[in-house]
Enzyme design. Structure first.
Site, PDB file in Angstrom:
ATOM      1  N   LYS A 149      -3.528  52.880  18.941  1.00  0.00           N
ATOM      2  CA  LYS A 149      -4.693  52.008  19.146  1.00  0.00           C
ATOM      3  C   LYS A 149      -5.182  52.120  20.593  1.00  0.00           C
ATOM      4  O   LYS A 149      -4.460  52.627  21.456  1.00  0.00           O
ATOM      5  CB  LYS A 149      -4.314  50.562  18.811  1.00  0.00           C
ATOM      6  CG  LYS A 149      -3.235  49.976  19.705  1.00  0.00           C
ATOM      7  CD  LYS A 149      -2.748  48.612  19.193  1.00  0.00           C
ATOM      8  CE  LYS A 149      -1.659  48.051  20.071  1.00  0.00           C
ATOM      9  NZ  LYS A 149      -1.079  46.812  19.530  1.00  0.00           N
ATOM     10  N   TYR A 153     -17.150  46.323  51.379  1.00  0.00           N
ATOM     11  CA  TYR A 153     -17.905  45.084  51.147  1.00  0.00           C
ATOM     12  C   TYR A 153     -17.240  43.872  51.783  1.00  0.00           C
ATOM     13  O   TYR A 153     -16.033  43.666  51.611  1.00  0.00           O
ATOM     14  CB  TYR A 153     -18.071  44.834  49.644  1.00  0.00           C
ATOM     15  CG  TYR A 153     -18.982  45.827  48.968  1.00  0.00           C
ATOM     16  CD1 TYR A 153     -20.322  45.934  49.337  1.00  0.00           C
ATOM     17  CD2 TYR A 153     -18.503  46.667  47.971  1.00  0.00           C
ATOM     18  CE1 TYR A 153     -21.155  46.861  48.711  1.00  0.00           C
ATOM     19  CE2 TYR A 153     -19.335  47.590  47.348  1.00  0.00           C
ATOM     20  CZ  TYR A 153     -20.667  47.679  47.728  1.00  0.00           C
ATOM     21  OH  TYR A 153     -21.484  48.576  47.122  1.00  0.00           O
TER      22      TYR A 153
HETATM   23  C1  LIG Z   1       0.368  47.021  19.582  1.00  0.00           C
HETATM   24  C2  LIG Z   1       1.256  46.759  18.424  1.00  0.00           C
HETATM   25  C3  LIG Z   1       2.454  47.480  18.287  1.00  0.00           C
HETATM   26  C4  LIG Z   1       2.997  48.403  19.368  1.00  0.00           C
HETATM   27  O1  LIG Z   1       3.495  47.617  20.430  1.00  0.00           O
HETATM   28  P1  LIG Z   1       4.224  48.274  21.688  1.00  0.00           P
HETATM   29  O2  LIG Z   1       4.733  47.118  22.465  1.00  0.00           O
HETATM   30  O3  LIG Z   1       3.169  49.029  22.442  1.00  0.00           O
HETATM   31  O4  LIG Z   1       5.281  49.167  21.177  1.00  0.00           O
HETATM   32  C5  LIG Z   1       3.167  47.315  17.101  1.00  0.00           C
HETATM   33  N1  LIG Z   1       2.742  46.459  16.140  1.00  0.00           N
HETATM   34  C6  LIG Z   1       1.621  45.722  16.262  1.00  0.00           C
HETATM   35  C7  LIG Z   1       1.210  44.794  15.175  1.00  0.00           C
HETATM   36  C8  LIG Z   1       0.853  45.847  17.412  1.00  0.00           C
HETATM   37  O5  LIG Z   1      -0.252  45.085  17.558  1.00  0.00           O
END
Ligand SMILES: *Cc1c(COP(=O)(O)O)cnc(C)c1O
Length: 371
Positions: free
Chosen positions: A36, A264
């Site tokens: 993701k 700035y």
């Molecule tokens: C993002 C996510 C993961 C992965 O989590 P990590 O801490 O990056 O390993 C697994 N399951 C769900 C439902 C997530 O939202």
């Protein structure tokens, strides 16, 4: 490094592959590789192609992210981690995505899509939509409450076009040293599993649980962060390799006089004649503005301090008069240079945030270079 590129991220795909293998070796079951947010900034298409033979499934957060992977030619199963809005049912089916599901409205819409004869023709004989039921065991951000999960599954059974391929939960505290709440969540999940017919894919573990809680491994694990070589907690039970370096270049070098300010607001004031360099990277690239006046970068193998406010496209560092630096030289924001290293843990801690946030903030305009 191409001269036209002012800041870039270098991604070591072999490191990601090695991390995936190391996690699979530790956990034993199937690997749902979480890609993701553009694979945590590493580039979802490149990462997914690299892991195509190692991962059993990929996971993204949104239907749009899933479609992007399908359009890039990815054929492996793609899990949508969060129950999508029911309006997206047609796209889910058309792109052969596997949604998390936590409500009956989406279930009805998915079921109806396959009843639609017209679409059925386009789908060339596809009979059922696979779904993974999201069970809320205490994270309290999504999912069917664990006390209601068995009844929800019985209700789903009434829909002929749906196939429950998986059931999962998500931990709220697996990264903490005290694992008692994670075990409570796991117990709640186990009670659900004990009271329902067998489902092929049970999963719960994020990176932290995959590394630290063997009882959570079940049929599959869902690591994200650790795939990219970053530990979710201080413990390092397996060897992971960081996959990302972030570099920029020196754009300008000069001396400023005692009492002159920088950037700035002129909040930094030179206490004596000072040699400074402008580096061509800023918060417009996702570099945390919180590092104004407190961050460090590597130039010529040495740590140099960021002075004044970080701008959208530039930041300024203090040089030593003797530094061997020229316009165009490489600057390392995250990674190694010579014998020095700035880790993502250090950058995140100084910016008062977490590595996840640093990675997912790296802007689109920062070119990704793969090796
Ligand atoms: C993002 C996510 C993961 C992965 O989590 P990590 O801490 O990056 O390993 C697994 N399951 C769900 C439902 C997530 O939202």
């Amino acid at each position: 490094m191409e001269t036209s590129i002012q800041t870039n991220v270098e991604v070591d795909l072999k490191a990601i592959q090695a991390n995936a293998k190391a996690i699979k070796a530790r956990t034993g079951g199937q690997l749902i590789a979480v890609v993701k947010a553009d694979a945590y900034g590493h580039g979802a298409i490149a990462v997914t192609k690299e892991l195509h033979t190692i991962a059993d499934m990929f996971a993204v957060a949104t239907v749009a992210e899933g479609i992007e992977l399908r359009e890039a030619g990815i054929r492996k199963p793609i899990l949508i981690l969060f129950s999508p809005l029911p309006d997206l049912a047609e796209e889910i089916v058309a792109y052969d995505l596997t949604p998390a599901i936590d409500n009956f409205t989406l279930a009805l819409r998915l079921n109806k899509v396959l009843d639609d004869k017209h679409l059925q023709l386009q789908l060339a004989g596809k009979k059922k939509v696979k779904v993974h039921v999201d069970v809320n065991t205490g994270m309290n951000r999504s999912g069917v409450r664990y006390t209601e999960a068995a009844a929800f599954l019985r209700k789903l059974k009434t829909l002929p076009n749906l196939e429950v391929e998986g059931i999962f939960t998500h931990f709220a505290t697996a990264h903490q040293t005290d694992n008692s709440f994670a075990h409570l969540q796991l117990n709640r999940f186990s009670c659900v599993l004990a009271n329902i017919p067998n489902i092929p894919m049970t999963h719960a573990a994020n990176s932290a649980a995959a590394l630290a809680i063997p009882e959570s491994h079940l049929d599959a694990v869902r690591p994200g962060l650790s795939l990219y070589g970053i530990y979710p907690a201080n413990e390092k039970p397996i060897q992971l390799q960081p996959a990302l370096m972030w570099k920029a270049r020196v754009g300008w070098i000069d001396f400023i006089e005692q009492g002159e300010g920088v950037s700035y607001g002129l909040v930094y004031k030179a206490s004596s004649r000072t040699r400074v360099a402008g580096i061509q990277v800023g918060f417009g690239d996702g570099y945390p503005r919180a590092l104004s006046g407190i961050g460090e970068v590597l130039i010529d193998g040495k740590r140099r301090s960021i002075i004044g406010r970080i701008c959208m496209d530039m930041l300024v560092v203090q040089l030593e008069p003797s530094d061997n630096v020229a316009v165009g030289d490489e600057v390392v924001l995250i990674g190694k240079q010579g014998s020095e290293e700035i880790t993502i843990y250090e950058v995140a801690a100084r910016a008062n945030t977490i590595p996840y946030r640093i990675l997912t903030s790296i802007a689109k305009r920062v070119n990704r270079i793969y090796s």
